[in-house]
Scaffold this active site. Structure first.
Site, PDB file in Angstrom:
ATOM      1  N   LYS A   1       0.825  -1.215   0.000  1.00 19.84           N
ATOM      2  CA  LYS A   1       0.000   0.000   0.000  1.00 19.84           C
ATOM      3  C   LYS A   1       0.849   1.250   0.000  1.00 19.84           C
ATOM      4  O   LYS A   1       0.464   2.258  -0.596  1.00 19.84           O
ATOM      5  CB  LYS A   1      -0.948   0.022   1.211  1.00 19.84           C
ATOM      6  CG  LYS A   1      -2.145  -0.895   1.057  1.00 19.84           C
ATOM      7  CD  LYS A   1      -3.260  -0.501   2.013  1.00 19.84           C
ATOM      8  CE  LYS A   1      -4.451  -1.433   1.854  1.00 19.84           C
ATOM      9  NZ  LYS A   1      -5.499  -1.172   2.852  1.00 19.84           N
TER      10      LYS A   1
ATOM     11  N   LYS B   1      -5.037 -11.340  -7.423  1.00 19.71           N
ATOM     12  CA  LYS B   1      -6.316 -11.477  -6.735  1.00 19.71           C
ATOM     13  C   LYS B   1      -7.325 -10.460  -7.288  1.00 19.71           C
ATOM     14  O   LYS B   1      -6.954  -9.329  -7.586  1.00 19.71           O
ATOM     15  CB  LYS B   1      -6.063 -11.205  -5.244  1.00 19.71           C
ATOM     16  CG  LYS B   1      -7.224 -11.533  -4.354  1.00 19.71           C
ATOM     17  CD  LYS B   1      -6.937 -11.148  -2.903  1.00 19.71           C
ATOM     18  CE  LYS B   1      -8.251 -10.825  -2.220  1.00 19.71           C
ATOM     19  NZ  LYS B   1      -8.120 -10.226  -0.918  1.00 19.71           N
TER      20      LYS B   1
ATOM     21  N   LYS C   1     -11.377  -4.798  -5.768  1.00 23.04           N
ATOM     22  CA  LYS C   1     -12.254  -3.682  -6.118  1.00 23.04           C
ATOM     23  C   LYS C   1     -11.444  -2.433  -6.424  1.00 23.04           C
ATOM     24  O   LYS C   1     -11.961  -1.493  -7.013  1.00 23.04           O
ATOM     25  CB  LYS C   1     -13.271  -3.432  -5.005  1.00 23.04           C
ATOM     26  CG  LYS C   1     -12.651  -3.079  -3.665  1.00 23.04           C
ATOM     27  CD  LYS C   1     -13.688  -2.975  -2.558  1.00 23.04           C
ATOM     28  CE  LYS C   1     -13.040  -2.617  -1.245  1.00 23.04           C
ATOM     29  NZ  LYS C   1     -13.371  -3.422  -0.105  1.00 23.04           N
TER      30      LYS C   1
END
Ligand code: TRP
Length: 333
Positions: free
Chosen positions: A116, A198, A201
């Site tokens: 992140k 993976k 969203k």
């Protein structure tokens, strides 16, 4: 069996976007099955969401949406506690205390933090770094036995266990040491655009994921475009991750086994297979979407659920927090 204590289950989802079929098939669908035999608590983790910048109005709307998605997927407020994290102050309070039992070095090793912070290079804030401590607080406040989550959260579960064990050793037995629960089937739905990643969203490529709210045409179109391979045979094999992923999705929506799926599409090619997967997904999502729409039209109903959930969660959380405060030596009044 009579007096066997029910297991406490806790899990959470960030209100940072509409969930995908990956979240549904890999996580929430399994939660629904837990509800009868266990004591379940499901949280919308808005405190976690602000570790990356959120437009306030979007965050507010998505908090309602995430709650409505929980309900539309079959989480039943009569059986489970459903609440919003920021409505229970003990999460932030316990996170502070646990942060003082967590080492800089162990947080530095978290792969999600590394990912992140690479993706949000302009906003590598302290909250992003201490995220796992807040998650540990979420879990430990409720005496959680089991945490059903995706594989990507395994490292966070492990650090929560380490923090619990360390606190218990330092201050005497206080926390239940939780365990992760990683469902076997459907645990990992991959991106339709890149089946080595993976499904997410937050994928910039809209074709990579199916949102739970995608309409039928969108669902069909995305499945038609799904990346497969240069063969034509529907079977699971190395190098055929795209096809394998579609088989997993088809299996989750229809209950069919791999062998049944291979038989059904023998000699038919990918075109027909993709149509069938798309139709199965669209059919599976339709009732959920109808319920979602009804719920979103009734904000006061959703607020009632939030209120009731927060009251129950607060009751449990405050007890744990006062025990912790006593153990570390804070003066109680
Ligand atoms: N970190 C989790 C995720 O991104 C969300 C989460 C926050 C969570 N607190 C939790 C999951 C506690 C389980 C238990 O998916």
């Amino acid at each position: 069996m009579e007096n066997e204590k029910k297991k406490r289950i806790f899990s959470g989802v960030q209100p940072s976007g509409i969930l995908t079929i990956g979240n549904y098939l890999g996580a929430i669908k399994n939660w629904v099955d837990f509800q009868d035999e266990n004591d379940c608590i499901f949280c919308v983790v808005d405190l976690h969401a602000i570790t990356v910048h959120q437009v306030p109005a979007d965050l507010r709307r998505r908090t309602y949406e995430t709650l409505a998605i929980y309900l539309a997927c079959g989480i039943d407020p009569a059986k489970s506690t459903i609440f919003v994290q920021s409505h229970v102050p003990a999460h932030a309070e316990l996170a502070w205390v646990l942060g003082c039992s967590t080492m800089f070095g162990e947080l530095s090793r978290m792969t999600q933090f590394k990912d992140k912070s690479a993706r949000n290079a302009g906003n590598v804030n302290a909250g992003l770094f201490t995220y796992p401590v807040l998650m540990a607080a979420d879990i430990l406040l409720y005496g959680t036995d089991l945490v059903p989550v995706g594989k990507d959260q395994q490292q966070h579960i492990e650090i929560a266990r380490d923090i619990a064990i360390r606190f218990n050793q330092t201050y005497s037995d206080t926390f239940v040491v939780p365990e992760g629960f990683f469902p076997k089937s459907g645990a990992k739905i991959m991106s339709l655009a890149d089946p080595t990643k993976k499904m997410s969203k937050s994928d910039a490529n809209q074709n990579g994921f199916i949102s739970l709210l995608d309409d039928r045409d969108t669902v069909m179109r995305k499945f038609r475009r799904a990346v497969t391979d240069s063969e034509t045979e529907v079977r699971r094999a190395p190098g055929k991750e795209g096809v394998g992923n579609l088989m997993t999705i088809y299996s989750c929506f229809t209950g069919k086994t791999d062998a049944e799926i291979e038989e059904e599409f023998r000699g038919l090619g990918y075109g027909e297979f993709k149509e069938a997967v798309g139709a199965a997904a669209a059919d599976g999502l339709a009732p959920l979407q109808a319920r979602f729409k009804e719920l979103m039209a009734d904000k006061s109903y959703l607020e009632g659920i939030m209120k009731e959930g927060a009251e129950h969660a607060n009751h449990i959380a405050r007890k744990t927090l006062s025990k912790v405060y006593r153990k570390v030596g804070f003066v109680g009044l």
